[in-house]
Design a protein around this motif. Structure first.
Motif, short mmCIF file in Angstrom:
data_model
loop_
_atom_site.label_atom_id
_atom_site.label_comp_id
_atom_site.label_asym_id
_atom_site.label_seq_id
_atom_site.Cartn_x
_atom_site.Cartn_y
_atom_site.Cartn_z
N ILE A 83 25.19 -15.86 -10.77
CA ILE A 83 25.74 -16.27 -9.48
C ILE A 83 27.12 -16.88 -9.71
CG2 ILE A 83 25.40 -17.75 -7.47
CD1 ILE A 83 22.44 -17.48 -7.82
N SER A 117 29.25 -19.64 -4.25
CA SER A 117 28.24 -18.72 -3.74
C SER A 117 27.15 -19.47 -3.02
CB SER A 117 27.64 -17.88 -4.87
OG SER A 117 28.61 -17.01 -5.43
N ILE A 118 26.52 -18.78 -2.08
CA ILE A 118 25.44 -19.36 -1.28
C ILE A 118 24.23 -18.46 -1.43
CG2 ILE A 118 24.77 -20.15 1.02
CD1 ILE A 118 27.84 -20.21 1.64
N LEU A 119 23.14 -19.04 -1.90
CA LEU A 119 21.92 -18.30 -2.19
C LEU A 119 20.89 -18.53 -1.08
CD1 LEU A 119 20.01 -16.72 -4.14
CD2 LEU A 119 19.50 -18.93 -5.21
N TYR A 144 22.58 -13.44 -2.63
CA TYR A 144 23.59 -14.47 -2.41
C TYR A 144 24.86 -13.84 -1.86
CZ TYR A 144 25.57 -12.73 -6.79
OH TYR A 144 26.11 -11.92 -7.76
N THR A 186 29.15 -14.62 -2.01
CA THR A 186 30.25 -15.42 -2.53
C THR A 186 31.33 -15.48 -1.45
OG1 THR A 186 29.76 -14.67 -4.78
CG2 THR A 186 31.93 -15.66 -4.39
N CYS A 221 27.63 -17.19 7.37
CA CYS A 221 27.28 -16.45 6.15
C CYS A 221 26.95 -14.99 6.46
CB CYS A 221 26.12 -17.14 5.44
SG CYS A 221 26.54 -18.76 4.76
#
Length: 281
Positions: A50, A54-56, A108, A110, A152
């Motif tokens: 990752i 970044s957002i998971l 995820y 980014t 997102c």
């Protein structure tokens, strides 16, 4: 408006530290994790690197483990899907949702640094709003959460539109497999069937799919089946026996063993903890 105790059980903001996390980490809640540095993880035992910023996005009872040597601390928001954003949330938990539950793309997104900082600020606003010393507003917290999901989703759609990999464009083997899997996964759960449809041997078919999608077809078949089972357990009141029948398992007990093997808990436990009791009929 919910009371504070119920609110805190429904949504929380905090941190997850790699040294404090179990080797395999699970939660009965939906999770959003912010990574400001690179992290090496496994999600449902599939490895990912990752990138920073970044957002998971994790659904209930997805397996998460940190496998790198670098210590990572992430900001984490957890929420109970049926308390928050019910209509928006149902779109997100639908099969192939852009953020949650899409088995064909990375889990995820980014994002540019300004957007990453904006989402960090929204996390802080939610955390401040749910503190017991304040008179919280359930509507404000819902709006903040919806804003995170909307921002997102927009970013991920843009990335997928502009950089759609060749492996997922029309008429490739991966694209054809994805379409056939969506059509037939309830009835057909063997790689042999999908290899036959592609007029390839099982070994050659499996090798090509893994090269193009990053996972062997057997894993994708299993993930698609489990995803549908989770959706039906979460969003319907169908008896578990009927869910097993609709997914073409020989009997309820075999379905329960299959589900527990891949998820870690039984279908009845999943339904109880993820929130069937408050899904609108």
């Amino acid at each position: 408006m919910q009371d504070i105790d119920n609110l805190q059980k429904s949504i929380t903001v905090g941190t997850l530290h790699t040294k404090a996390a179990p080797f395999v980490y699970q939660s009965s809640l939906y999770q959003i994790l912010l990574f400001d540095q690179e992290a090496i993880v496994q999600i449902d035992f599939i490895p990912y690197v990752i990138p920073p910023q970044s957002i998971l996005f994790l659904s209930p009872y997805q397996h998460l483990s940190f496998t790198g040597d670098i210590t990572v601390q992430t900001q984490r928001l957890r929420f109970h899907g049926d308390y928050y954003c019910i209509e928006y949330h149902k779109k997100e938990v639908a099969c192939n949702g852009i953020l949650f539950n899409n088995i064909y793309v990375q889990p995820y997104v980014t994002v540019p640094l300004p957007l990453f900082h904006q989402i960090e600020e929204i996390f802080l606003k939610i955390e401040n709003e749910i503190k017991p010393i304040y008179q919280h507003s359930d509507a404000i917290i819902k709006a903040y959460l919806q804003l995170i999901l909307a921002l997102c989703s927009k970013e991920k759609k843009s990335i997928m539109k502009d950089f759609l990999p060749l492996e997922l464009q029309d008429n490739t083997l991966a694209y054809q497999f994805q379409r056939e899997l969506e059509r037939a996964f309830r009835q057909q759960k063997t790689v042999v069937y999908y290899a036959d449809q592609a007029h390839l041997s099982v070994d050659r078919f499996s090798k090509k799919i893994k090269q193009q999608l990053g996972k062997p077809p057997s894993t994708l078949i299993q993930e698609r089946t489990i995803l549908e089972a989770k959706k039906m357990l979460h969003l319907t009141y169908l008896p578990i026996k009927e869910i097993a029948e609709q997914l073409h398992f020989h009997d309820e007990h075999y379905f329960s063993r299959y589900f527990k093997k891949h998820v870690g808990i039984s279908p009845s436990q999943y339904r109880e903890q993820v929130g069937i009791s408050i899904v609108a009929k």
